[in-house]
Structure formats: structure tokens, C-alpha cells
Design an enzyme around this catalytic site. Structure first.
Site, PDB file in Angstrom:
ATOM      1  N   TYR A  15     104.811  19.901   8.912  1.00 48.87           N
ATOM      2  CA  TYR A  15     104.024  18.736   9.331  1.00 48.87           C
ATOM      3  C   TYR A  15     102.636  18.693   8.687  1.00 48.87           C
ATOM      4  O   TYR A  15     101.841  17.821   9.004  1.00 48.87           O
ATOM      5  CB  TYR A  15     103.843  18.738  10.855  1.00 48.87           C
ATOM      6  N   LYS A  46     113.574  30.954  12.359  1.00 47.73           N
ATOM      7  CA  LYS A  46     114.840  31.053  11.616  1.00 47.73           C
ATOM      8  C   LYS A  46     114.545  32.043  10.482  1.00 47.73           C
ATOM      9  O   LYS A  46     114.672  31.728   9.294  1.00 47.73           O
ATOM     10  CB  LYS A  46     115.233  29.658  11.103  1.00 47.73           C
ATOM     11  N   ASP A  76     118.559  27.933  16.405  1.00 45.48           N
ATOM     12  CA  ASP A  76     119.819  27.260  16.757  1.00 45.48           C
ATOM     13  C   ASP A  76     120.438  27.879  18.012  1.00 45.48           C
ATOM     14  O   ASP A  76     120.899  27.175  18.914  1.00 45.48           O
ATOM     15  CB  ASP A  76     120.815  27.246  15.583  1.00 45.48           C
ATOM     16  N   ASP A 111     108.153  20.971  18.189  1.00 48.12           N
ATOM     17  CA  ASP A 111     108.230  19.530  18.444  1.00 48.12           C
ATOM     18  C   ASP A 111     109.598  19.183  19.045  1.00 48.12           C
ATOM     19  O   ASP A 111     109.706  18.522  20.079  1.00 48.12           O
ATOM     20  CB  ASP A 111     108.028  18.793  17.105  1.00 48.12           C
TER      21      ASP A 111
END
Ligand code: NAD
Length: 358
Positions: free
Chosen positions: A124, A191, A224, A248
Site C-alpha cells: 500500500y 506468508k 491463508d 486490511d
């Protein structure tokens, strides 16, 4: 003593919900001096910018603000005022409490999660290279020359940057928050198995910071897997700390677990400065109808009271809001289990004020 607080009504449904929140905050017994500051689509014509410098100056001076949502035009028009505020004031931690109040339409019970999202970097940060530009071509050459892989000529880029500094301050913020509010566990999301140099760095820093807080349990989860675990058994989580993008998405997922955006408050916090605002946006299609739920801004006000050290008033206001939810009479359409209409925004404030008086 009255607290000086910048009040940014925002646009769309912002003025309606912030007015309801202002009214209930005034009834807690805590005195406020509201410094009104206008930003958003409605001030573009007058000031030529949706974020006049006077708004930033007011927040810098008062150090605390309560803010309504502000529209970001899609595609063309001005860039996000919300993002600009966070950047200009270096509000690096976005705090989103997600708690089930009895009576809220939700599939879950006893959820009480605080999501702490890094607010300034990651994907972002807005560093992008458009497909077909000389800059994109240069980047592709660099990638090829350094043998990082093959990139198609017609690719566009959004860079993901995660720094040690940015990670350290937000993870530390999460642990300090845990201590202040007597929370037991911090879960870091990542991740890192795939993105070793960005998410891997975030995880390494989180593990390091955790060493300084032996009184608080620490664990990490791959994003995930976390999405699945949150849907299956959200009660196992306490404080979640995450880089910008995952934070987010996960904070909206958590808002969904506890009844939706109408009851999801938030805060953007920096060093010695904080802007409290609901998670929801300006819902332009409902603007001017006085029918949306003001509870997310009211609960942001509860967070603000806690931040100011007004714990008694915060507890009282939260109880009053919870009472109105549990009774289920003076609530807006989104809180109705039977799809009935619900009351208007000011009527919710009236009901909360009535309970504050009890
Ligand atoms: P939104 O949150 O404004 O609305 C999505 C839907 O959620 C609404 O149509 C409505 O059904 C429901 N909703 C939202 N707030 C509600 C409330 N208080 N009570 C009851 N129902 C409510 O999201 P959007 O439509 O994606 O965004 C609209 C605008 O808001 C966009 O311009 C977006 O950029 C902006 N936005 C601003 C902020 C902010 O100011 N921090 C945050 C998110 C979105």
C-alpha cells in the site's frame, strides 16, 4: 478540564454518524472542546484540496481526533484523504477491535479480537510502475540481469516493501497494547514461506520483539491458514498483528464475524497522536437519510476515551451501547434480525443517552 479534540465530520454519512457520536460522548460527563475541521469531497470547491493544511495542523496541535469517513473517488479525482492523513501524521498502527455484543446478528459468540495492522508500508506504499513505461522496462531489465526470474514485457508493478523499522514499531505497539489492556496473546500473520525477504523480515522482527515480552504469549500463522482458522474458531485469537495488506483484509473478515461494519470501530495511532474512526466508509447511497448505524463511530469514541485515560466514562459508554444492542429496539436496519426497518441515526443516540443517564 476539557479535552481539545479535532472533529472531522467527513462526507457521505460521516456528518450524521459523527454528530450522533459527539452527542453521546458529551453525555459521559467528560468535557470536550471540539475543534471542527472539514475535509473530503465537500471542501474541494472551497479550498481546491480535499485535505486543507488547517486540518492537519489541528490534529497535530490537539494530538487526538475523531473522524467520519471520507469518500475516495474511483479511477479519477483526488487521492485518498484517509491514506494522506495516515501518511502525513505517521499513524503507523491501525487498531480494529472486533467484539461480539449479545444481540448483534452474527454466526459467532464470544469473539474479542484486536487487529493491529501496519499502516504505512507493504503493497500500500503506492510505489508502482505502469505497464509499458520506460521505468517498468528498466525494472524488467534489472530483474533479468540479476537473474531473479523472467518477467513478461507487458507487466505492471506494485512494489511490496516491508522494513525492519516499520515492522518493529508496529509489533512493539501490539505487545504494548496487550500489556496496557491485559491481553494474553499476540499472533503475527505472514506468508514468510513464500516471501522470505519481506514477510520473512516481518516474522523475524516479530519473534525478536516477542522476546522482550515474556508475560505475553506469542505465535505466528501463515495468512491463508489464518483465514480458515478465523472462520472455524475465532475465539482462539486475542491480538493479531499483521503487515498492511493482510491486516486490511483480515480486519474486514473479523468485522464480518462480529456483525458487520455498523459495529466495527477503529483507530489510527502514531507516537503520541491518534485519529479515531469507524472501519466503514462514507456509504454515499445512504447519505442524508439519517438511517445508518452510528455505533461504529460511537465505539471509536469509546476507544478514544480509553486512550485519554477516561476508563470509567469509556466503560459506561460501552455498556450503554451494549445495552441498546441487547434490547434490540432502538437499533438501525443493519442490526435487525427480522429484516425490519429499524430506527434512525439520531434515535440510536437518544437511546444510548437515556441509558447513560440511568
Ligand atoms: P462503505 O463502508 O461506505 O459501505 C459499504 C456498505 O456497508 C454500505 O452500502 C452499507 O450497506 C454498509 N454500511 C457501511 N457503513 C454502515 C453503517 N454505519 N451502518 C449501516 N450500514 C453501513 O464502503 P464502500 O461503499 O466500499 O465505500 C464508500 C466510500 O467510502 C468510498 O469512496 C471509499 O473509498 C470510502 N471509504 C472511506 C473510508 C474512511 O474514510 N476511512 C473507509 C472505507 C471506505
Amino acid at each position: 478540564m476539557a479535552y481539545n479534540v479535532t472533529l472531522i465530520p467527513g462526507d457521505g454519512i460521516g456528518p450524521e454518524v459523527t454528530e450522533a457520536a459527539r452527542r453521546v460522548l458529551e453525555e459521559t460527563g467528560v468535557a470536550f472542546h471540539w475543534d471542527l475541521a472539514y475535509a473530503g469531497a465537500d471542501v474541494m470547491d472551497k479550498y481546491g484540496t480535499p485535505l486543507p493544511e488547517s486540518v492537519l495542523e489541528s490534529v497535530r496541535k490537539n494530538k487526538v481526533a475523531l473522524k467520519g469517513p471520507i469518500t475516495t473517488p474511483v479511477g479519477s479525482g483526488f487521492r485518498s484523504v484517509n491514506v494522506a492523513l495516515r501518511k502525513e501524521l505517521d499513524l503507523y498502527a491501525c487498531v480494529r477491535p472486533c467484539k461480539t455484543y449479545p444481540g448483534v446478528p452474527s454466526h459467532y459468540r464470544d469473539v474479542d479480537i484486536i487487529v493491529v495492522r501496519e499502516n504505512t508500508e507493504d503493497l500500500y506504499a503506492g510505489i508502482e510502475f505502469e505497464k509499458g513505461t520506460p521505468e517498468a522496462a528498466k525494472l524488467i531489465r534489472l530483474i533479468t540481469e540479476t537473474k531473479r526470474g523472467n518477467v513478461r514485457e507487458d507487466s505492471g508493478f506494485s512494489l511490496k516493501m516491508i522494513s525492519e523499522t516499520g515492522s518493529r514499531r508496529v509489533v512493539r505497539f501490539a505487545f504494548e497494547y496487550a500489556r496496557t489492556y491485559k491481553r494474553k496473546k499476540v499472533t503475527a500473520l505472514h506468508k514468510a514461506n513464500i516471501m522470505k525477504f519481506s514477510d520473512g523480515l516481518f516474522l523475524a522482527v516479530a519473534r525478536e520483539v516477542a522476546q522482550e515480552y515474556h508475560d505475553i504469549e506469542f505465535e505466528d500463522r501463515i495468512i491463508d491458514n489464518m483465514a480458515m482458522q478465523l472462520v472455524k474458531r475465532p475465539q482462539q485469537f486475542d491480538i493479531i498483528v499483521a503487515p498492511n495488506l493482510y491486516g486490511d483484509i483480515i480486519s474486514d473478515l473479523c468485522a464480518g464475524l462480529v456483525g458487520g461494519l455498523g459495529v466495527a470501530p477503529g483507530a489510527n495511532v502514531g507516537d503520541g497522536i491518534a485519529v479515531f474512526e469507524p472501519a466503514h466508509g462514507s456509504a454515499p447511497k445512504y447519505a442524508g437519510q439519517n438511517k445508518v448505524n452510528p455505533m461504529a463511530v460511537m465505539l471509536s469514541g469509546v476507544m478514544m476515551l480509553r486512550y485519554l485515560g477516561e476508563t470509567g466514562a469509556a466503560d459506561k459508554l460501552e455498556e450503554a451501547i451494549a445495552g441498546v444492542i441487547a434490547e434490540g429496539k432502538s437499533v438501525t436496519y443493519d442490526m435487525k434480525q427480522d429484516n425490519s426497518q429499524g430506527v434512525g441515526t439520531p434515535q440510536v443516540a437518544n437511546a444510548v443517552i437515556e441509558r447513560l443517564g440511568d
